[in-house]
Design an enzyme around this catalytic site. Sequence first.
Site, PDB file in Angstrom:
ATOM      1  N   CYS A  91       0.796  -1.175  -0.046  1.00 59.12           N
ATOM      2  CA  CYS A  91      -0.049   0.016   0.049  1.00 59.12           C
ATOM      3  C   CYS A  91       0.826   1.283   0.154  1.00 59.12           C
ATOM      4  O   CYS A  91       0.408   2.277  -0.286  1.00 59.12           O
ATOM      5  CB  CYS A  91      -0.963   0.025   1.218  1.00 59.12           C
ATOM      6  SG  CYS A  91      -1.968  -1.213   1.055  1.00 59.12           S
TER       7      CYS A  91
ATOM      8  N   HIS B  33      -3.731   7.520   1.812  1.00 58.27           N
ATOM      9  CA  HIS B  33      -4.152   6.003   1.687  1.00 58.27           C
ATOM     10  C   HIS B  33      -5.320   5.651   2.151  1.00 58.27           C
ATOM     11  O   HIS B  33      -5.733   5.998   3.179  1.00 58.27           O
ATOM     12  CB  HIS B  33      -2.921   4.972   1.997  1.00 58.27           C
ATOM     13  CG  HIS B  33      -3.234   3.553   1.675  1.00 58.27           C
ATOM     14  ND1 HIS B  33      -3.853   3.011   0.546  1.00 58.27           N
ATOM     15  CD2 HIS B  33      -3.438   2.530   2.569  1.00 58.27           C
ATOM     16  CE1 HIS B  33      -3.804   1.916   0.781  1.00 58.27           C
ATOM     17  NE2 HIS B  33      -3.727   1.516   2.026  1.00 58.27           N
TER      18      HIS B  33
ATOM     19  N   ASN C  11     -10.016  -0.254  -0.494  1.00 52.27           N
ATOM     20  CA  ASN C  11      -8.485   0.031  -0.437  1.00 52.27           C
ATOM     21  C   ASN C  11      -8.132  -0.339  -1.567  1.00 52.27           C
ATOM     22  O   ASN C  11      -8.048  -1.701  -1.971  1.00 52.27           O
ATOM     23  CB  ASN C  11      -8.249  -0.858   0.624  1.00 52.27           C
ATOM     24  CG  ASN C  11      -6.719  -0.527   0.792  1.00 52.27           C
ATOM     25  OD1 ASN C  11      -6.057  -0.338  -0.014  1.00 52.27           O
ATOM     26  ND2 ASN C  11      -6.214  -1.226   1.996  1.00 52.27           N
TER      27      ASN C  11
HETATM   28  O1  UT7 Z   1      -3.835  -1.097   3.425  1.00 50.93           O
HETATM   29  C1  UT7 Z   1      -3.039  -1.669   4.377  1.00 50.93           C
HETATM   30  C2  UT7 Z   1      -3.640  -1.221   5.772  1.00 50.93           C
HETATM   31  N1  UT7 Z   1      -4.965  -2.048   6.042  1.00 50.93           N
HETATM   32  C3  UT7 Z   1      -5.566  -1.415   6.816  1.00 50.93           C
HETATM   33  O2  UT7 Z   1      -5.314  -0.252   7.375  1.00 50.93           O
HETATM   34  C4  UT7 Z   1      -6.658  -1.936   7.393  1.00 50.93           C
HETATM   35  C5  UT7 Z   1      -6.755  -1.623   9.096  1.00 50.93           C
HETATM   36  N2  UT7 Z   1      -7.860  -2.607   9.957  1.00 50.93           N
HETATM   37  C6  UT7 Z   1      -8.939  -2.140   9.702  1.00 50.93           C
HETATM   38  O3  UT7 Z   1      -9.418  -1.231   8.755  1.00 50.93           O
HETATM   39  C7  UT7 Z   1     -10.014  -2.891  10.700  1.00 50.93           C
HETATM   40  O4  UT7 Z   1      -9.333  -3.525  11.572  1.00 50.93           O
HETATM   41  C8  UT7 Z   1     -11.305  -3.631   9.815  1.00 50.93           C
HETATM   42  C9  UT7 Z   1     -11.875  -3.021   9.132  1.00 50.93           C
HETATM   43  C10 UT7 Z   1     -10.273  -4.654   9.145  1.00 50.93           C
HETATM   44  C11 UT7 Z   1     -11.976  -4.475  10.979  1.00 50.93           C
HETATM   45  O5  UT7 Z   1     -12.476  -3.423  11.781  1.00 50.93           O
HETATM   46  P1  UT7 Z   1     -12.731  -3.749  13.276  1.00 50.93           P
HETATM   47  O6  UT7 Z   1     -13.526  -2.696  14.101  1.00 50.93           O
HETATM   48  O7  UT7 Z   1     -11.308  -3.929  14.044  1.00 50.93           O
HETATM   49  O8  UT7 Z   1     -13.307  -5.242  13.479  1.00 50.93           O
HETATM   50  P2  UT7 Z   1     -12.943  -6.435  14.009  1.00 50.93           P
HETATM   51  O9  UT7 Z   1     -11.718  -7.105  13.465  1.00 50.93           O
HETATM   52  O10 UT7 Z   1     -12.709  -6.299  15.648  1.00 50.93           O
HETATM   53  O11 UT7 Z   1     -13.970  -7.417  14.162  1.00 50.93           O
HETATM   54  C12 UT7 Z   1     -15.359  -7.198  14.838  1.00 50.93           C
HETATM   55  C13 UT7 Z   1     -16.329  -8.072  14.533  1.00 50.93           C
HETATM   56  C14 UT7 Z   1     -15.982  -9.685  14.517  1.00 50.93           C
HETATM   57  O12 UT7 Z   1     -17.062 -10.338  15.144  1.00 50.93           O
HETATM   58  P3  UT7 Z   1     -16.806 -10.625  16.875  1.00 50.93           P
HETATM   59  O13 UT7 Z   1     -15.835 -11.538  16.749  1.00 50.93           O
HETATM   60  O14 UT7 Z   1     -16.952  -9.391  17.583  1.00 50.93           O
HETATM   61  O15 UT7 Z   1     -18.176 -11.510  16.877  1.00 50.93           O
HETATM   62  C15 UT7 Z   1     -15.606  -9.975  13.218  1.00 50.93           C
HETATM   63  O16 UT7 Z   1     -15.684 -11.341  13.104  1.00 50.93           O
HETATM   64  O17 UT7 Z   1     -17.004  -7.989  13.217  1.00 50.93           O
HETATM   65  C16 UT7 Z   1     -16.894  -9.479  12.652  1.00 50.93           C
HETATM   66  N3  UT7 Z   1     -16.533  -9.017  11.199  1.00 50.93           N
HETATM   67  C17 UT7 Z   1     -17.521  -8.807   9.992  1.00 50.93           C
HETATM   68  N4  UT7 Z   1     -18.908  -8.716  10.458  1.00 50.93           N
HETATM   69  C18 UT7 Z   1     -19.455  -8.372   9.125  1.00 50.93           C
HETATM   70  C19 UT7 Z   1     -15.420  -8.954  10.572  1.00 50.93           C
HETATM   71  N5  UT7 Z   1     -15.414  -8.611   9.295  1.00 50.93           N
HETATM   72  C20 UT7 Z   1     -17.046  -8.611   9.034  1.00 50.93           C
HETATM   73  C21 UT7 Z   1     -17.700  -8.339   7.832  1.00 50.93           C
HETATM   74  N6  UT7 Z   1     -18.861  -8.217   7.904  1.00 50.93           N
HETATM   75  N7  UT7 Z   1     -17.138  -8.097   6.575  1.00 50.93           N
END
Ligand code: UT7
Length: 321
Positions: free
Chosen positions: A113, A248, A278
């Site tokens: 990225c 980004h 992204n």
């Molecule tokens: O380009 C390189 C850089 N990349 C980034 O900068 C990405 C950085 N990370 C992020 O943007 C965020 O961490 C994410 C968008 C990937 C995830 O967001 P989050 O608020 O950190 O969510 P999480 O991973 O803590 O997940 C929360 C919940 C989980 O369920 P439980 O365990 O709380 O029951 C996940 O399983 O959301 C669930 N979940 C989803 N639910 C519906 C994860 N993905 C999804 C989804 N739809 N697509």
Amino acid sequence: MIRSVITGTGSALPVRRVSNAELAETVDTSDDWIVERTGIRFRHLAGPDETTGTLAADAARRALAAAGCAAGEIDLIVLATATPDQTFPATATKVQALLGIDDCVAFDVAAVCSGFLYALQVADSMIRTGAHARALVIGAETFSRILDWQDRTTCVLFGDGAGAIVIEARDSGEEGPGIIAIKLHADGRHNQLLYVDGGPSTTGTVGLLRMKGGEVFRHAVTNLAAVLEETLVIAGLTSADIDWVVPHQANKRILDATARKLGLPAEKVIVTVDQHANTSAASVPLALDVAIRDQRIMPGQLIVLEAMGGGFTWGAAVVRT
Ligand code: UT7
């Protein structure tokens, strides 16, 4: 003072535009979750005839047209990608062939990225040595080809696209246009937080993207705020001098948190993550092209570009348009 001046920008997106609702038909997710956690509403996904190389060449043609520059005047192509058309040759040489350029220097840069910032630093350095006069710097990706479409934690986050700029050596003076400062970093201790589980030298396969999103998120906000500060100091500026931030586009919450940390008003941040998701190395030049074409970014303004990605790699650039 010889500086690399941006004389034209261009971008290209695959024809197919996919909404969150459409994704939710095949993946266990929802429009609400994706919008609330990321700000993403749409992404473009490449069809069978669209590749990193063809998207890059389309973006490059538009950048050349905006610069009023013939393809034959380009003597350097640096293309940032983590999704090349083939393991080799470099996709930059494919772009060169598609543009009909018989002889120039052409190679790829891999910093995921942050790739566009890395490519910009390389091209800017090669221009300032006097070895090259006019370069195409391109960020282009087809991440849809390396996504695990069963993994809802990653497949909803990415899109395909390309962005390109033409930079030229100009004697533009202290207050004139050009790249003022670039600062890059890498920290390979974190290379298992965002990676592809394949490759020619390990599994012999292309592999699929894997990410520990929460940990990437935390590092992103800290590293981006720090490198923005650092680059402004190198440029002898403060955040109050900046007209626009072109970040980004990974997650709207990262953009908001980074701007808050630097005391930058949200109105100064260019946001395209809602429309493109992204697009990795393509996201910064794509967002830059959007904001130049809709005339938010105007000549003579101070802008900062920033990115962070797998490796980890991260960096920022201060540019006067
Ligand atoms: O380009 C390189 C850089 N990349 C980034 O900068 C990405 C950085 N990370 C992020 O943007 C965020 O961490 C994410 C968008 C990937 C995830 O967001 P989050 O608020 O950190 O969510 P999480 O991973 O803590 O997940 C929360 C919940 C989980 O369920 P439980 O365990 O709380 O029951 C996940 O399983 O959301 C669930 N979940 C989803 N639910 C519906 C994860 N993905 C999804 C989804 N739809 N697509």
